[in-house]
Write a protein that holds these residues in place. Sequence first.
Motif, mmCIF file in Angstrom:
data_model
loop_
_atom_site.group_PDB
_atom_site.id
_atom_site.type_symbol
_atom_site.label_atom_id
_atom_site.label_comp_id
_atom_site.label_asym_id
_atom_site.label_seq_id
_atom_site.Cartn_x
_atom_site.Cartn_y
_atom_site.Cartn_z
ATOM 1 N N GLU A 36 0.818 -1.226 0.000
ATOM 2 C CA GLU A 36 0.000 0.000 0.000
ATOM 3 C C GLU A 36 0.846 1.266 0.000
ATOM 4 O OE1 GLU A 36 -3.396 -2.436 2.329
ATOM 5 O OE2 GLU A 36 -2.548 -0.673 3.344
ATOM 6 N N ARG A 136 3.333 -12.357 1.509
ATOM 7 C CA ARG A 136 1.901 -12.671 1.294
ATOM 8 C C ARG A 136 1.667 -13.461 0.011
ATOM 9 N NH1 ARG A 136 -1.581 -10.103 -2.140
ATOM 10 N NH2 ARG A 136 0.123 -8.725 -2.698
ATOM 11 N N ASP A 156 1.362 -5.642 4.641
ATOM 12 C CA ASP A 156 0.034 -5.030 4.818
ATOM 13 C C ASP A 156 -0.918 -6.071 5.408
ATOM 14 O OD1 ASP A 156 0.545 -3.604 1.575
ATOM 15 O OD2 ASP A 156 0.828 -2.613 3.521
ATOM 16 N N ALA A 157 -1.955 -5.594 6.116
ATOM 17 C CA ALA A 157 -2.965 -6.514 6.650
ATOM 18 C C ALA A 157 -3.612 -7.240 5.471
ATOM 19 C CB ALA A 157 -4.011 -5.734 7.427
ATOM 20 N N PRO A 158 -3.774 -8.565 5.578
ATOM 21 C CA PRO A 158 -4.339 -9.311 4.443
ATOM 22 C C PRO A 158 -5.787 -8.911 4.193
ATOM 23 C CG PRO A 158 -4.072 -10.769 6.341
ATOM 24 C CD PRO A 158 -3.513 -9.429 6.735
ATOM 25 N N LYS A 159 -6.183 -8.806 2.930
ATOM 26 C CA LYS A 159 -7.572 -8.429 2.605
ATOM 27 C C LYS A 159 -8.506 -9.570 2.975
ATOM 28 C CE LYS A 159 -6.324 -4.922 -0.741
ATOM 29 N NZ LYS A 159 -4.998 -4.879 -0.087
ATOM 30 N N ASP A 160 -8.119 -10.835 2.636
ATOM 31 C CA ASP A 160 -8.936 -11.945 3.113
ATOM 32 C C ASP A 160 -8.081 -12.834 3.997
ATOM 33 O OD1 ASP A 160 -8.126 -12.610 0.054
ATOM 34 O OD2 ASP A 160 -9.908 -11.342 0.142
#
Length: 250
Positions: A36, A136, A156-160
Amino acid sequence: MHNLLILGGTTEATAFANAAAEAGIAGTVSFAGRVERPKRQPLPQRIGGFGGVQGLVNYLVAHQITHVIDATHPFASQMSGNAVVACAQAGVPLVALTRAAWVAQPEDRWAAVPDISGAVAALEQPARRVMLAVGRMHLAEFAPNPQHFYLLRLVDAPKDPPPLPNHHVLVSRGPFTAEDDGALMQAHDIDLVVSKNAGGTGAYAKIVAARALGLPVLMIDRPAIAARTEVTTVAEVMAWLGHAGADRGV
Ligand code: 3Y8
Ligand code: NAP
């Protein structure tokens, strides 16, 4: 007059971009757009793929790039392969600023595997507590071994949710320290570390920490990359550019 394209995304790329900016050399740092907020650079930057080899050739011609410095990660083999072909086609000189692979020290307990799928195969064993610090993009490949607990470190925080039933996500970007990584491994009772042989310093902390704790490491060898001129220091890139400041050991 130089107009560089620096294929970035690593500690070395940032170091070279700083040296080029200080030397007043014009250039652009390029990111794929994987995270991001890519790290701020001292030169203009561009984000996103070029569109394969042809897209890169078009970019080199359209932006009158005089030299390409491929300072991407050793595992970014597709980008590096494209750069070799595109620079040859466009007649633009290319140098890779890379880093030597890590070499096991006597007290290291490494098991070398050839690639990510080799690491997955090596995890076909009874449940362990695994620190999976390979980012990731390849997490899904580890789904065939749900029996393990996985400590996942992501930029980054995983989307799923990752496809691993028993995991803990740590959102943290490097460079890391051996002290912090050792404390992290002890806090999560880790008994196995999985790592890419990234080389360089930014990801090495977990290797030093595993050594100190006597933990085994599944070390993933880097992919083969097409032949190209390779250097490992900023000064060598400056010399390659024929830049007057090279003798200042920048
Ligand atoms: C987007 C751009 C700098 C650059 C810093 C280096 C060090 C910290 C350590 C662990 C290992 C991992 C990962 C890692 C490190 C440096 C370097 C390095 C490893 C950034 C960055 C980008 C990326 C992409 C990202 C990948 C992922 C890999 C996390 C910037 C922060 C695991 C590699 O979520 C995602 O999609 C992340 C993808 C490719 C590998 C993967 O398969 O997930 N790097 N990392 C680049 C772009 O868009 O072009 O913000 O700086 C850069 C850095 N990451 O100047 O300080 O030089 O290697 N990056 C690995 O080595 O296994 C973390 O956790 O111990
Ligand atoms: P990759 O698999 O070799 O490349 C896949 C495609 O992503 C390339 O063909 C290109 O798309 C695009 N791309 C990759 N790097 C780019 C860059 N710097 N600028 C513009 N486009 C780029 O690459 P990756 O392994 O996903 O690595 C992506 C980025 O993360 C790179 O900047 C790399 O340095 C950084 N990084 C990767 C790792 C890792 O473990 N792989 C670790 C640390 C940092 P087009 O074909 O459309 O041009």
